[in-house]
Write a protein that holds these residues in place. Sequence first.
Motif, PDB file in Angstrom:
ATOM      1  N   PHE A  66     -16.146   6.268 -15.165  1.00 50.97           N
ATOM      2  CA  PHE A  66     -15.607   5.130 -14.417  1.00 50.97           C
ATOM      3  C   PHE A  66     -15.217   5.565 -13.014  1.00 50.97           C
ATOM      4  O   PHE A  66     -14.604   6.611 -12.819  1.00 50.97           O
ATOM      5  CB  PHE A  66     -14.370   4.578 -15.131  1.00 50.97           C
ATOM      6  CG  PHE A  66     -13.811   3.343 -14.483  1.00 50.97           C
ATOM      7  CD1 PHE A  66     -14.229   2.068 -14.878  1.00 50.97           C
ATOM      8  CD2 PHE A  66     -12.873   3.443 -13.451  1.00 50.97           C
ATOM      9  CE1 PHE A  66     -13.722   0.935 -14.264  1.00 50.97           C
ATOM     10  CE2 PHE A  66     -12.362   2.310 -12.835  1.00 50.97           C
ATOM     11  CZ  PHE A  66     -12.783   1.053 -13.237  1.00 50.97           C
ATOM     12  N   LEU A  67     -15.593   4.741 -12.037  1.00 48.27           N
ATOM     13  CA  LEU A  67     -15.190   5.002 -10.659  1.00 48.27           C
ATOM     14  C   LEU A  67     -14.297   3.868 -10.169  1.00 48.27           C
ATOM     15  O   LEU A  67     -14.727   2.713 -10.144  1.00 48.27           O
ATOM     16  CB  LEU A  67     -16.438   5.128  -9.769  1.00 48.27           C
ATOM     17  CG  LEU A  67     -16.219   5.158  -8.246  1.00 48.27           C
ATOM     18  CD1 LEU A  67     -15.354   6.349  -7.832  1.00 48.27           C
ATOM     19  CD2 LEU A  67     -17.563   5.215  -7.511  1.00 48.27           C
ATOM     20  N   ALA A  68     -13.058   4.217  -9.815  1.00 51.36           N
ATOM     21  CA  ALA A  68     -12.188   3.236  -9.157  1.00 51.36           C
ATOM     22  C   ALA A  68     -12.440   3.398  -7.666  1.00 51.36           C
ATOM     23  O   ALA A  68     -12.203   4.465  -7.095  1.00 51.36           O
ATOM     24  CB  ALA A  68     -10.731   3.502  -9.496  1.00 51.36           C
ATOM     25  N   PHE A  69     -12.964   2.344  -7.040  1.00 53.39           N
ATOM     26  CA  PHE A  69     -13.479   2.440  -5.674  1.00 53.39           C
ATOM     27  C   PHE A  69     -12.371   2.543  -4.630  1.00 53.39           C
ATOM     28  O   PHE A  69     -11.318   1.931  -4.763  1.00 53.39           O
ATOM     29  CB  PHE A  69     -14.344   1.213  -5.349  1.00 53.39           C
ATOM     30  CG  PHE A  69     -15.707   1.230  -5.987  1.00 53.39           C
ATOM     31  CD1 PHE A  69     -15.844   1.247  -7.375  1.00 53.39           C
ATOM     32  CD2 PHE A  69     -16.857   1.214  -5.215  1.00 53.39           C
ATOM     33  CE1 PHE A  69     -17.092   1.259  -7.982  1.00 53.39           C
ATOM     34  CE2 PHE A  69     -18.121   1.213  -5.796  1.00 53.39           C
ATOM     35  CZ  PHE A  69     -18.240   1.240  -7.184  1.00 53.39           C
ATOM     36  N   GLU A 104      -8.700  -2.490  -9.920  1.00 55.18           N
ATOM     37  CA  GLU A 104      -9.552  -1.389 -10.360  1.00 55.18           C
ATOM     38  C   GLU A 104      -8.953  -0.728 -11.594  1.00 55.18           C
ATOM     39  O   GLU A 104      -9.669  -0.393 -12.539  1.00 55.18           O
ATOM     40  CB  GLU A 104      -9.706  -0.341  -9.241  1.00 55.18           C
ATOM     41  CG  GLU A 104     -10.490  -0.806  -8.021  1.00 55.18           C
ATOM     42  CD  GLU A 104     -11.957  -1.055  -8.323  1.00 55.18           C
ATOM     43  OE1 GLU A 104     -12.315  -2.240  -8.438  1.00 55.18           O
ATOM     44  OE2 GLU A 104     -12.733  -0.094  -8.446  1.00 55.18           O
TER      45      GLU A 104
END
Lengths: 483, 256
Positions: free
Chosen positions: B83-86, B157
Amino acid sequence: MSRLTEAEAVETAASRKYKYGFTTKMEYEEFPRGLNEDIIREISRRKNEPEWMLEFRIKAFHHWLTMEEPDWPNVNYQKPNYDDIIYYSSPKEKPKKESLDEVDPEILATYEKLGIPLHEQKMLQNVAVDAVFDSVSVATTFKKKLAEAGVIFCSISEAIQEHPELVKKYIGSVIPTNDNFFAALNSAVFSDGSFCFVPKGVKCPMELSTYFRINNPDSGQFERTLIIAEEGAEVSYLEGCTAPMFDTNQLHAAVVELVALEDADIKYSTVQNWYPGDENGVGGIFNFVTKRGICKGDRAKISWTQVETGSAVTWKYPSVILKGDNSVGEFYSVALTNDYQQADTGTKMIHLGKNTRSTIISKGISAGKSQNSYRGLVKIGKKADGSRNYSVCDSMLIGSECGAHTFPFIESSNNTSSIEHEATTSKIGEDQIFYLQQRGLDEEQAISLIINGFCKEVFKELPLEFAVEATKLLSIKLEGSVG
Amino acid sequence: MLKIIDLHARVEGEEIEILKGINLEINKGEVHAIMGPNGSGKSTLAKVIAGHPAYEVTSGQVLFEGEDILEMDPDERARLGLFLAFQYPVEVPGVSNSMLIREAVNAVRKERGQEEFDPLEFEDFIIDKLKLVEMDEKFLDRSVNAGFSGGEKKRNEILQLAAMEPRLSLLDETDSGLDIDALRIVSEGINKLRSSENSFMLVTHYQRILNYIKPDKVHVLINGRIAKSGGSELALELEDQGYDWLVGDAHVNGEA
Ligand SMILES: Nc1ncnc2c1ncn2[C@@H]1O[C@H](COP(=O)(O)OP(=O)(O)OP(=O)(O)O)[C@@H](O)[C@H]1O
Ligand SMILES: [Mg+2]
């Protein structure tokens, strides 16, 4: 993961792109090519029409001879050779049927492939269907139930026979025979189409629907639809269209007229998926259509919703004349073009009565090498005090080789009225797609979600079943066009 | 959990490398902080791990649970639990937040062989997650990030992170833009999500978030390389002294 051979992959992609591209093997009645008075007389004779109908056609034909095919739309195409078109095409088996059992099974099979609920067993869906195959109406379902409510829903040919006084009164009353080149042509040669009459105070008990299908590569399709809602009547009408794939162009020049009397409400929805041609721009339907409604009485309402995804060239401006005081006109449109498709579509809202209101929501999506234009006219007449228009015109570009254009025209002769226009252009971005993919959605789901979001205000106007179909249609059409 | 070996990457079609040989290993249950000056390549590193198509990996490997993921599409990686939290969450007009999160959660549930949630089950599920980050329900009906304030986007996010239950989370400057209370709430939320089974990579400019979420390791990224690694005390050192004293080192390392 298994890999497809290139040929398989191409085939899969092609069939997904346009799954309605099959033809039905039918024998056609012979009919000569080209157009002259004799041809028109022959069409009218075969349809056993009364004299006034023939006169209407002949008058239109003479207008047409004096008119020029319009050049102002923002589209480029090789103009059809009008001498090479077959103006009347009907499957050989005589198609006038009392019940579905009598309809040619080949035709029924075709409609089944198209997913059309033609069978009476599908009653539960509560949709009455009139189906026009090439030029001739082959079946109208649910006639009885509608008749009980007092609603007349049949093919226009049948209406000319059974309800000549109604047809005579209203046909050409919204779109005169000399309105424009294609309307004149249609008025001269129209072969069939749908007729609907909802009497005073009646709410039509079910959605009405027509499916159009062009099957013969050399024939034009010229349907004529006429819908009348009397005082306080209500009706919702859906129209769907498909055609097989041919490498030649077929002309489709329809005319749709809507008449709404006092307090009447007509909702007209279209999902247009004519064959658009292949990815090199070969073949496809020329869709040159005139659609117009009139709010004749006070507080009448006409609402057009269209999802235009097919056709090689589209030229279409469903319009509303707001004659009655406090009448309402709406236009909700999604127009998607891909590959070499060209669309020039929009609306005209003509405010004549006092306190009339109109809303225009147009969403254009262009991909591939396509060109997509919105063309609209909002006209406020001298006496239209306190009238209002609100227009939103959004364009979305996919890739860098396509074009989006807007031509909003405004003419106001009344300073107590207000016109509001908003326009945006956006690009479907790599970042948006990446963001959604990062949330586990594959590329197709991601694009479909973004496009759905973009078209939301229009889709919510469609009956649920159509909205689902439209959503799927858009994602299939756009497959592989991003990135 | 994550093993990066000599990773080089550049913008697709450009000459200049942004990542110039990154080596990094994050074990199960660990939290690693990545710090470093603006433009040093922190976001690029996170996006390359997640599979952003704008970047081209010229050499090296990224192993996730022992498997090289560089050939995978971003959505495959996401469904595997990455998972990428932008740093800059993207707006998706017209798509409701709850619709996106439901599709996201169902995508990973399907991958894990779990039953997909119907809209009602999802509602119960997401209400709990909202509480975790103290977010109002009304954010579910709004379009994804559209018109959200900077801090609201960041919190959203973490809501998505909580819902998707990833194994490895890359948080790119989640703390930037959060007010003092929001920072505490979000950090506490993340701490509740920590377990011996999942790992975090926190990209940050500030020591403050590391007071809440204590990192096992801190790495300093300078000019596309990890110039220094250490324990949590390294972050304090940087807060005091800045990056100047490390800049020289990076060059020496790289050219050696
Ligand atoms: N898509 C791109 N196109 C062109 N240059 C890019 C692209 N992505 C990153 N860069 C460049 O690569 C370098 C590293 O950028 P990156 O966003 O990774 O920095 P960062 O360490 O996250 O910085 P910050 O602390 O400011 O967020 C910068 O010089 C940036 O301009
Ligand atoms: Mg960054």
